[in-house]
Design a protein around this motif. Sequence first.
Motif, short mmCIF file in Angstrom:
data_model
loop_
_atom_site.label_atom_id
_atom_site.label_comp_id
_atom_site.label_asym_id
_atom_site.label_seq_id
_atom_site.Cartn_x
_atom_site.Cartn_y
_atom_site.Cartn_z
N ASP A 10 0.98 -1.30 0.04
CA ASP A 10 0.12 0.07 -0.07
C ASP A 10 0.79 1.23 0.13
OD1 ASP A 10 -2.16 -1.38 0.07
OD2 ASP A 10 -2.23 -1.70 2.16
N LYS A 32 0.52 -8.16 -2.19
CA LYS A 32 -0.95 -7.55 -2.37
C LYS A 32 -1.02 -6.16 -3.21
CE LYS A 32 -4.20 -6.24 0.44
NZ LYS A 32 -5.08 -5.03 0.12
N GLN A 186 -7.36 -0.16 11.99
CA GLN A 186 -8.06 -1.42 12.25
C GLN A 186 -8.73 -1.56 13.77
OE1 GLN A 186 -8.26 -3.70 10.06
NE2 GLN A 186 -6.39 -3.53 8.70
N GLY A 206 0.32 -4.98 6.22
CA GLY A 206 0.74 -4.00 5.38
C GLY A 206 1.43 -3.03 6.33
N ARG A 207 0.79 -2.12 7.04
CA ARG A 207 1.68 -1.03 7.69
C ARG A 207 2.85 -1.39 8.56
NH1 ARG A 207 -3.72 2.16 8.09
NH2 ARG A 207 -4.46 0.03 8.03
#
Length: 229
Positions: A10, A32, A186, A206-207
């Motif tokens: 991302d 992804k 989240q 991700g992060r």
Amino acid sequence: MERKLAVALDVRDKNSALKILDDLKGKNLIIKIGYALFLKEGFEIITHVKERGFEVFLDLKLHDIPNTVYNAVLSAVDKKIDYLTLHALGGREMLLKAVEAKNNSKLKLLAVTVLTSHSEDYMEFLGSKYSLQQFALKLAQTAVEVGVDGIVSSPFEVRTLKNSIGKEFLAVTPGIRLGEEKKDDQKRTATPEFAIKEGANILVIGRPILSSRNKRELVEEILQKINNA
Ligand code: C5P
């Protein structure tokens, strides 16, 4: 069943993406790609992912009339995408056409049920007689029944889904955090070990990885946690 790590790439531009891909080269990973990066950089970004030996997870969450989704899935097969997401909300016919387009290819179709950003208000908006949880289960059951390969859900739902759906499927779980670090947006997060114990097969992270100084080392640590859980 398999246990894999999908790194959510991302980031907003090609240079940042390439730097991360080069950092992680040689690791057994799925990458992804969401529509922010895909729209900006086009298919070239996928070529870079493939060239480095990673599997490609294209997170486009398709939801359209059955024929349009059928053609989109045919294109994904042609382009040798490994994982592609679609909305189970698109309905049985749409899901069936997606599975038909996938045919005997290696593409794995992953269905999203009810997005985690929704709450019970959404059920009211839809005029549904089901609770959000019942509805998500019904969507997941339908998707797996017609031949979709996997379901995207929170780690906290995996066990119920696996116990309720009488057919094997890949459980794909975002919402993973490694410990006490921030949760970002989240709401409920779980550790990799918890997700695996609940039955998750592909962990999407991700992060925590993107913001780490030593991404390669962190990915190695996560892979070990996944394999030892
Ligand atoms: O950075 P983080 O680990 O929260 O990234 C999770 C990834 O999974 C993001 O790409 C996000 O869009 C995706 N995702 C999610 N929750 C869902 C479905 C997808 O976080 N319910």
